[in-house]
Design a protein around this motif. Structure first.
Motif, mmCIF file in Angstrom:
data_model
loop_
_atom_site.group_PDB
_atom_site.id
_atom_site.type_symbol
_atom_site.label_atom_id
_atom_site.label_comp_id
_atom_site.label_asym_id
_atom_site.label_seq_id
_atom_site.Cartn_x
_atom_site.Cartn_y
_atom_site.Cartn_z
ATOM 1 N N MET A 1 -2.161 -45.476 14.916
ATOM 2 C CA MET A 1 -1.290 -46.630 14.841
ATOM 3 C C MET A 1 -1.417 -47.239 13.462
ATOM 4 S SD MET A 1 0.784 -48.742 16.073
ATOM 5 C CE MET A 1 1.416 -50.171 15.293
ATOM 6 N N VAL A 2 -0.309 -47.364 12.767
ATOM 7 C CA VAL A 2 -0.329 -47.911 11.414
ATOM 8 C C VAL A 2 0.632 -49.096 11.352
ATOM 9 C CG1 VAL A 2 -0.105 -47.415 8.962
ATOM 10 C CG2 VAL A 2 -0.679 -45.558 10.552
ATOM 11 N N ASP A 3 0.061 -50.286 11.176
ATOM 12 C CA ASP A 3 0.859 -51.500 11.044
ATOM 13 C C ASP A 3 -0.013 -52.552 10.386
ATOM 14 O OD1 ASP A 3 2.262 -54.090 11.758
ATOM 15 O OD2 ASP A 3 3.575 -52.679 12.797
ATOM 16 N N ASP A 4 0.564 -53.345 9.505
ATOM 17 C CA ASP A 4 -0.218 -54.377 8.823
ATOM 18 C C ASP A 4 -0.472 -55.590 9.707
ATOM 19 O OD1 ASP A 4 2.628 -54.743 8.468
ATOM 20 O OD2 ASP A 4 2.186 -56.368 7.085
ATOM 21 N N GLN A 5 0.188 -55.694 10.846
ATOM 22 C CA GLN A 5 -0.009 -56.814 11.755
ATOM 23 C C GLN A 5 -1.011 -56.438 12.844
ATOM 24 O OE1 GLN A 5 3.748 -58.183 13.264
ATOM 25 N NE2 GLN A 5 4.634 -58.424 11.231
ATOM 26 N N GLY A 6 -2.170 -57.071 12.768
ATOM 27 C CA GLY A 6 -3.227 -56.788 13.736
ATOM 28 C C GLY A 6 -2.813 -57.057 15.171
ATOM 29 N N GLU A 7 -1.969 -58.070 15.391
ATOM 30 C CA GLU A 7 -1.522 -58.397 16.744
ATOM 31 C C GLU A 7 -0.684 -57.270 17.333
ATOM 32 O OE1 GLU A 7 -0.479 -60.471 14.056
ATOM 33 O OE2 GLU A 7 -2.329 -61.626 14.159
ATOM 34 N N LEU A 8 0.133 -56.662 16.503
ATOM 35 C CA LEU A 8 0.954 -55.558 16.993
ATOM 36 C C LEU A 8 0.091 -54.337 17.291
ATOM 37 C CD1 LEU A 8 3.891 -54.709 17.630
ATOM 38 C CD2 LEU A 8 3.783 -53.460 15.501
ATOM 39 N N ARG A 9 -0.883 -54.061 16.427
ATOM 40 C CA ARG A 9 -1.798 -52.949 16.702
ATOM 41 C C ARG A 9 -2.526 -53.180 18.028
ATOM 42 N NH1 ARG A 9 -3.398 -53.733 11.260
ATOM 43 N NH2 ARG A 9 -5.512 -54.232 11.967
ATOM 44 N N LYS A 10 -2.910 -54.426 18.279
ATOM 45 C CA LYS A 10 -3.588 -54.765 19.534
ATOM 46 C C LYS A 10 -2.670 -54.519 20.728
ATOM 47 C CE LYS A 10 -5.950 -58.508 21.944
ATOM 48 N NZ LYS A 10 -6.392 -59.906 21.881
ATOM 49 N N LEU A 11 -1.408 -54.930 20.618
ATOM 50 C CA LEU A 11 -0.440 -54.720 21.698
ATOM 51 C C LEU A 11 -0.262 -53.226 21.972
ATOM 52 C CD1 LEU A 11 1.735 -55.632 23.703
ATOM 53 C CD2 LEU A 11 3.343 -55.678 21.791
ATOM 54 N N VAL A 12 -0.131 -52.423 20.927
ATOM 55 C CA VAL A 12 0.032 -50.982 21.105
ATOM 56 C C VAL A 12 -1.230 -50.396 21.733
ATOM 57 C CG1 VAL A 12 0.293 -48.778 19.894
ATOM 58 C CG2 VAL A 12 1.762 -50.716 19.296
ATOM 59 N N ARG A 13 -2.396 -50.822 21.247
ATOM 60 C CA ARG A 13 -3.667 -50.330 21.802
ATOM 61 C C ARG A 13 -3.756 -50.651 23.290
ATOM 62 N NH1 ARG A 13 -7.382 -53.841 20.523
ATOM 63 N NH2 ARG A 13 -6.927 -53.664 18.314
ATOM 64 N N MET A 14 -3.442 -51.897 23.662
ATOM 65 C CA MET A 14 -3.505 -52.297 25.066
ATOM 66 C C MET A 14 -2.481 -51.527 25.901
ATOM 67 S SD MET A 14 -4.121 -56.397 24.506
ATOM 68 C CE MET A 14 -3.476 -56.812 26.099
ATOM 69 N N THR A 15 -1.326 -51.253 25.322
ATOM 70 C CA THR A 15 -0.284 -50.514 26.030
ATOM 71 C C THR A 15 -0.710 -49.078 26.302
ATOM 72 O OG1 THR A 15 1.455 -51.872 25.026
ATOM 73 C CG2 THR A 15 2.122 -49.722 25.885
ATOM 74 N N LEU A 16 -1.357 -48.455 25.319
ATOM 75 C CA LEU A 16 -1.666 -47.027 25.438
ATOM 76 C C LEU A 16 -3.055 -46.727 25.987
ATOM 77 C CD1 LEU A 16 -0.055 -45.714 22.137
ATOM 78 C CD2 LEU A 16 0.888 -45.667 24.459
ATOM 79 N N GLU A 17 -3.944 -47.705 26.034
ATOM 80 C CA GLU A 17 -5.314 -47.404 26.452
ATOM 81 C C GLU A 17 -5.400 -46.933 27.893
ATOM 82 O OE1 GLU A 17 -6.807 -51.991 27.363
ATOM 83 O OE2 GLU A 17 -7.725 -50.854 25.767
ATOM 84 N N PHE A 18 -4.449 -47.329 28.725
ATOM 85 C CA PHE A 18 -4.463 -46.889 30.111
ATOM 86 C C PHE A 18 -4.083 -45.422 30.256
ATOM 87 C CE2 PHE A 18 -3.795 -51.503 30.373
ATOM 88 C CZ PHE A 18 -4.943 -51.825 31.084
ATOM 89 N N GLY A 19 -3.497 -44.852 29.218
ATOM 90 C CA GLY A 19 -3.131 -43.442 29.249
ATOM 91 C C GLY A 19 -4.264 -42.533 28.813
ATOM 92 N N GLY A 20 -5.387 -43.118 28.434
ATOM 93 C CA GLY A 20 -6.537 -42.321 28.031
ATOM 94 C C GLY A 20 -6.412 -41.729 26.636
#
Length: 116
Positions: A1-20
């Motif tokens: 995940m590449v984005d300068d906004q930490g909040e967006l990286r967090k949202l993507v991480r939370m979205t995808l972490e359930f997929g393993g």
């Protein structure tokens, strides 16, 4: 995940972490290319507008040139949604293009399809 906004990286991480999925993060293009050299990712979720010397289009183009041992699937995830932006994404070899604000469900589906 590449984005300068930490909040967006967090949202993507939370979205995808359930997929393993194993997720690595970078805040700018140069760091993304450094990580790609070491990690050899299957997929890169990439913003277009970032600080630094290179933008997301340039990162995508370099990832797709074949200079890397493994060419990843690239999803551009960006606020740039004009027709010319989509054309530039095609030109640099992006495999998919999601426009912010995005649906987390759409992101999950796009990632699942990409990694099949």
């Amino acid at each position: 995940m590449v984005d300068d906004q930490g909040e967006l990286r967090k949202l993507v991480r939370m979205t995808l972490e359930f997929g393993g999925y194993e997720l690595h993060e970078a805040g700018y293009g140069e760091r993304a290319l450094e990580l790609a050299t070491v990690i050899k990712p299957d997929l890169v979720i990439l913003d277009v507008m970032m600080p630094g010397e290179i933008d997301g289009y340039q990162v995508c183009e370099q990832l797709k040139k074949g200079a890397f041992e493994k060419v990843p699937y690239v999803i551009l995830l960006t606020a740039k949604g004009q027709a010319s932006d989509l054309q530039e994404g095609d030109r640099v070899g992006a495999d998919d293009y999601l426009i912010k604000p995005f649906s987390p469900l759409q992101l999950i589906d796009t990632v699942k399809i990409a990694l099949q």
